[in-house]
Design an enzyme around this catalytic site. Structure first.
Site, PDB file in Angstrom:
ATOM      1  N   ARG A   1       0.834  -1.220   0.000  1.00 24.77           N
ATOM      2  CA  ARG A   1       0.000   0.000   0.000  1.00 24.77           C
ATOM      3  C   ARG A   1       0.859   1.257   0.000  1.00 24.77           C
ATOM      4  O   ARG A   1       0.623   2.191  -0.748  1.00 24.77           O
ATOM      5  CB  ARG A   1      -0.905   0.017   1.228  1.00 24.77           C
ATOM      6  CG  ARG A   1      -2.242  -0.630   0.996  1.00 24.77           C
ATOM      7  CD  ARG A   1      -3.049  -0.623   2.256  1.00 24.77           C
ATOM      8  NE  ARG A   1      -2.313  -1.224   3.371  1.00 24.77           N
ATOM      9  CZ  ARG A   1      -2.881  -1.892   4.360  1.00 24.77           C
ATOM     10  NH1 ARG A   1      -4.187  -2.017   4.391  1.00 24.77           N
ATOM     11  NH2 ARG A   1      -2.174  -2.407   5.324  1.00 24.77           N
TER      12      ARG A   1
ATOM     13  N   VAL B   1      -0.500 -23.068   6.513  1.00 23.30           N
ATOM     14  CA  VAL B   1      -0.848 -23.879   7.683  1.00 23.30           C
ATOM     15  C   VAL B   1       0.400 -24.130   8.521  1.00 23.30           C
ATOM     16  O   VAL B   1       1.391 -24.663   8.034  1.00 23.30           O
ATOM     17  CB  VAL B   1      -1.462 -25.236   7.275  1.00 23.30           C
ATOM     18  CG1 VAL B   1      -1.826 -26.044   8.514  1.00 23.30           C
ATOM     19  CG2 VAL B   1      -2.680 -25.027   6.391  1.00 23.30           C
TER      20      VAL B   1
ATOM     21  N   LYS C   1      -7.126 -23.258   8.899  1.00 19.99           N
ATOM     22  CA  LYS C   1      -6.030 -24.209   8.700  1.00 19.99           C
ATOM     23  C   LYS C   1      -6.553 -25.647   8.737  1.00 19.99           C
ATOM     24  O   LYS C   1      -6.141 -26.481   7.946  1.00 19.99           O
ATOM     25  CB  LYS C   1      -4.968 -23.995   9.776  1.00 19.99           C
ATOM     26  CG  LYS C   1      -4.301 -22.620   9.675  1.00 19.99           C
ATOM     27  CD  LYS C   1      -3.495 -22.324  10.921  1.00 19.99           C
ATOM     28  CE  LYS C   1      -2.935 -20.928  10.920  1.00 19.99           C
ATOM     29  NZ  LYS C   1      -2.399 -20.536  12.225  1.00 19.99           N
TER      30      LYS C   1
ATOM     31  N   GLY D   1       2.722 -22.288   9.661  1.00 23.07           N
ATOM     32  CA  GLY D   1       3.940 -21.519   9.380  1.00 23.07           C
ATOM     33  C   GLY D   1       5.105 -22.331   8.856  1.00 23.07           C
ATOM     34  O   GLY D   1       5.079 -22.829   7.740  1.00 23.07           O
TER      35      GLY D   1
ATOM     36  N   ILE E   1       6.222 -25.238   9.739  1.00 26.75           N
ATOM     37  CA  ILE E   1       6.140 -26.711   9.753  1.00 26.75           C
ATOM     38  C   ILE E   1       5.690 -27.182   8.368  1.00 26.75           C
ATOM     39  O   ILE E   1       4.638 -26.765   7.896  1.00 26.75           O
ATOM     40  CB  ILE E   1       5.117 -27.209  10.801  1.00 26.75           C
ATOM     41  CG1 ILE E   1       5.421 -26.625  12.179  1.00 26.75           C
ATOM     42  CG2 ILE E   1       5.087 -28.715  10.839  1.00 26.75           C
ATOM     43  CD1 ILE E   1       4.393 -27.015  13.242  1.00 26.75           C
TER      44      ILE E   1
HETATM   45  N1  LIG Z   1       2.598 -13.107  10.064  1.00 33.00           N
HETATM   46  C1  LIG Z   1       2.736 -14.440  10.150  1.00 33.00           C
HETATM   47  O1  LIG Z   1       3.467 -14.939  10.986  1.00 33.00           O
HETATM   48  C2  LIG Z   1       2.004 -15.328   9.178  1.00 33.00           C
HETATM   49  C3  LIG Z   1       2.153 -16.716   9.280  1.00 33.00           C
HETATM   50  C4  LIG Z   1       1.534 -17.552   8.351  1.00 33.00           C
HETATM   51  C5  LIG Z   1       0.732 -16.995   7.383  1.00 33.00           C
HETATM   52  N2  LIG Z   1       0.569 -15.639   7.335  1.00 33.00           N
HETATM   53  C6  LIG Z   1      -0.279 -15.086   6.280  1.00 33.00           C
HETATM   54  O2  LIG Z   1       0.523 -14.298   5.422  1.00 33.00           O
HETATM   55  C7  LIG Z   1      -0.243 -13.207   4.923  1.00 33.00           C
HETATM   56  C8  LIG Z   1       0.456 -11.915   5.251  1.00 33.00           C
HETATM   57  O3  LIG Z   1       0.598 -11.783   6.640  1.00 33.00           O
HETATM   58  P1  LIG Z   1       1.519 -10.650   7.289  1.00 33.00           P
HETATM   59  O4  LIG Z   1       1.581 -10.969   8.728  1.00 33.00           O
HETATM   60  O5  LIG Z   1       2.779 -10.508   6.530  1.00 33.00           O
HETATM   61  O6  LIG Z   1       0.608  -9.360   7.071  1.00 33.00           O
HETATM   62  P2  LIG Z   1       1.015  -7.837   7.250  1.00 33.00           P
HETATM   63  O7  LIG Z   1       2.262  -7.702   8.048  1.00 33.00           O
HETATM   64  O8  LIG Z   1      -0.208  -7.126   7.692  1.00 33.00           O
HETATM   65  O9  LIG Z   1       1.370  -7.361   5.751  1.00 33.00           O
HETATM   66  C9  LIG Z   1       0.401  -7.235   4.762  1.00 33.00           C
HETATM   67  C10 LIG Z   1       1.031  -6.549   3.568  1.00 33.00           C
HETATM   68  O10 LIG Z   1       0.053  -6.447   2.533  1.00 33.00           O
HETATM   69  C11 LIG Z   1       0.021  -5.116   2.058  1.00 33.00           C
HETATM   70  N3  LIG Z   1      -1.353  -4.771   1.657  1.00 33.00           N
HETATM   71  C12 LIG Z   1      -2.477  -4.810   2.390  1.00 33.00           C
HETATM   72  N4  LIG Z   1      -3.527  -4.412   1.661  1.00 33.00           N
HETATM   73  C13 LIG Z   1      -3.051  -4.085   0.445  1.00 33.00           C
HETATM   74  C14 LIG Z   1      -3.620  -3.574  -0.729  1.00 33.00           C
HETATM   75  N5  LIG Z   1      -4.915  -3.313  -0.801  1.00 33.00           N
HETATM   76  N6  LIG Z   1      -2.810  -3.366  -1.788  1.00 33.00           N
HETATM   77  C15 LIG Z   1      -1.492  -3.601  -1.741  1.00 33.00           C
HETATM   78  N7  LIG Z   1      -0.886  -4.110  -0.642  1.00 33.00           N
HETATM   79  C16 LIG Z   1      -1.657  -4.335   0.431  1.00 33.00           C
HETATM   80  C17 LIG Z   1       0.475  -4.231   3.203  1.00 33.00           C
HETATM   81  O11 LIG Z   1       0.996  -3.037   2.648  1.00 33.00           O
HETATM   82  P3  LIG Z   1       1.620  -1.870   3.581  1.00 33.00           P
HETATM   83  O12 LIG Z   1       2.805  -2.491   4.255  1.00 33.00           O
HETATM   84  O13 LIG Z   1       2.050  -0.801   2.622  1.00 33.00           O
HETATM   85  O14 LIG Z   1       0.539  -1.465   4.528  1.00 33.00           O
HETATM   86  C18 LIG Z   1       1.525  -5.129   3.853  1.00 33.00           C
HETATM   87  O15 LIG Z   1       2.778  -4.933   3.241  1.00 33.00           O
HETATM   88  C19 LIG Z   1      -1.635 -13.371   5.528  1.00 33.00           C
HETATM   89  O16 LIG Z   1      -2.444 -14.108   4.649  1.00 33.00           O
HETATM   90  C20 LIG Z   1      -1.371 -14.165   6.777  1.00 33.00           C
HETATM   91  O17 LIG Z   1      -2.498 -14.918   7.191  1.00 33.00           O
HETATM   92  C21 LIG Z   1       1.184 -14.800   8.210  1.00 33.00           C
END
Ligand SMILES: NC(=O)c1ccc[n+]([C@@H]2O[C@H](COP(=O)([O-])OP(=O)(O)OC[C@H]3O[C@@H](n4cnc5c(N)ncnc54)[C@H](OP(=O)(O)O)[C@@H]3O)[C@@H](O)[C@H]2O)c1
Length: 430
Positions: A46, A134, A207, A136, A138
């Site tokens: 974003r 699912v 998951k 992370g 693992i």
């Molecule tokens: N975090 C974990 O440990 C983890 C583990 C397993 C799976 N996941 C999955 O991985 C995915 C990402 O998680 P995350 O924790 O990395 O999320 P996050 O830190 O909130 O990052 C989301 C990213 O997406 C971008 N974004 C959001 N809306 C957008 C839009 N409309 N257009 C363009 N970019 C957009 C944000 O941009 P900005 O930075 O510019 O705001 C940010 O860079 C999710 O599906 C989550 O369930 C996460």
């Protein structure tokens, strides 16, 4: 070495930045294993001006994530934005329709739209990979879909949400109540400001829906998962469970029964000696039971930049190598039409904790209700005597039906000695 695999990365948050770091830091090792270098060449998020802690110099920037699918130089799309709808869904659909492979960490998207996305992937021949979605770090998707592919699985169970596991662990270790520990988890960054998705069991259910589809070779069906969270778990129940030799965990369980597949997420009591009972803190675990392999347990970090990036990059290496596995382990047309069975049909043992006024005849009234419903008791625990005041009474049943237990709760709650609605927790085998 062949031409590098060019990656378009949508999302530069925790996971996206983790993927960039990992690809850069382990570039040589990854190139060796993938047979070619893997490099991010285009990105979207974003806020273009935000400091992400690493340089984005030389990378093509897109304001609209969906446009990454049309980048002619991108070989593969990595979607780590999140959410079952919106830009994440639009990007993945567009990429698959164009025959471009997709790697995603987005469990909500795969759980809710996985069947339609798998159809798109199959139609265009593009890979759709989601190891990071699912548990992370693992590698459970690969294990279920490939490593255990020769087995008929009877049951999978897992600790699939690190936030809930952290909260339940701290409640047990320090004897503290849910609300206080949730606030602490939020301060430590283990729980979101809006924690509902985690503590109400939705994240674990996403998951579990994915694992159920893989384990039983049927289309993913999020709506069929019964979901309960951990808000109602009290320090008292955790302590009493401990006295009885159990621990309380938020489990995702999918089981093959005579009438179909049961899939449920709820707090469960597991014997304290069971390996899964000892998986504490933010750790995740998955146990699979197969007819030839027996029991397999995987444990590790279920979230965080490093573990999640590890899974995303493993999928990229498969794609670089040209290893493509059908999304659900078999062609969509070959998936089984196994029916789902609801929680009402569940059979198992239960922990029932009442708060009743301590006066003669109370226990007899309660046990009469259970007897009339055909529920037999394995044990009973009563702590302290306080004539005329409320005391906890715990009843542990033998295997019985969910229907009987729900009726029992309603009838017991209607007794004039019952001080609050009884707590009911399902007991799972080791
Ligand atoms: N975090 C974990 O440990 C983890 C583990 C397993 C799976 N996941 C999955 O991985 C995915 C990402 O998680 P995350 O924790 O990395 O999320 P996050 O830190 O909130 O990052 C989301 C990213 O997406 C971008 N974004 C959001 N809306 C957008 C839009 N409309 N257009 C363009 N970019 C957009 C944000 O941009 P900005 O930075 O510019 O705001 C940010 O860079 C999710 O599906 C989550 O369930 C996460």
């Amino acid at each position: 070495m062949s031409r590098p695999l060019s990656v378009a990365l949508a999302g530069l948050g925790t996971v996206g930045v983790g993927v960039l770091h990992l690809l850069r830091e382990n570039a040589d090792l990854i190139a060796g294993r993938a047979g070619r270098p893997i490099a991010v060449t285009a990105v979207s998020a974003r806020d273009r001006g935000r400091d992400r802690g690493l340089t984005l110099a030389g990378l093509r920037w897109y304001d609209e994530p969906e446009a990454l699918a049309d980048d002619p130089e991108a070989d593969v799309i990595v979607e780590v934005i999140g959410g079952a709808e919106g830009p994440a869904r639009a990007l993945v659909e567009r990429a698959l329709a164009a025959g471009k492979p997709v790697v995603t960490a987005n469990k909500a998207l795969i759980a809710v739209h996985g069947a339609a996305l798998a159809a798109r992937a199959e139609a265009s021949g593009a890979a759709l990979a989601f190891e990071a979605a699912v548990a992370g770090g693992i590698p459970v998707i690969k294990v279920l879909r490939e490593g255990l592919a020769a087995n008929r699985l009877s049951r999978i169970s897992g600790i699939l949400n690190g936030t809930c596991n952290f909260i339940l662990t701290v409640m047990r270790e320090r004897g503290r109540e849910f609300a206080e520990v949730l606030a602490e988890a939020q301060k430590l960054g283990y729980a979101e400001a809006d924690p509902a998705f985690d503590i109400d069991g939705i994240d674990a259910a996403h998951k579990l829906a994915i694992l159920t589809a893989l384990a039983f070779g049927r289309p993913v069906d999020f709506a069929a998962v019964h979901v309960e969270g951990i808000r109602a778990i009290s320090a008292l129940d955790i302590a009493l469970a401990g006295e009885l030799g159990y621990r309380i965990k938020l489990l995702g369980i999918a089981r093959r029964t005579a009438s179909g597949i049961e899939a449920r997420v709820h707090p469960a009591m597991v014997p304290a000696a069971a390996p899964i009972a000892r998986v504490d803190g933010v750790f995740n675990a998955v146990v699979a039971e197969g007819d030839f392999v027996g029991r397999v347990m995987l444990e590790g970090r279920g979230a965080g930049a490093g573990p999640t990036a590890s899974a995303v990059v493993a999928d990229l290496i498969d794609i670089a190598r040209g290893r493509v596995t059908p999304v659900w382990g078999a062609a969509n047309g070959a998936l089984a039409a196994l029916p789902s069975v609801g929680i009402e049909a569940h059979q198992g043992a239960y922990y029932l904790r009442l708060m009743v006024v301590d006066r003669p005849g109370v226990i007899a009234d309660v046990t009469a209700i259970l007897r009339d419903l055909g529920v037999s008791l394995e044990s009973m625990l009563q702590r302290g005597r306080a004539p005329g005041e409320a005391v906890p009474v715990v009843l542990v049943t033998h295997e019985t039906s969910e229907t009987a237990m729900r009726q029992a709760i309603t009838r017991i709650a209607a007794l004039d000695v019952a001080v609050e609605r009884p707590a009911l927790i399902r007991i799972e085998p080791a």
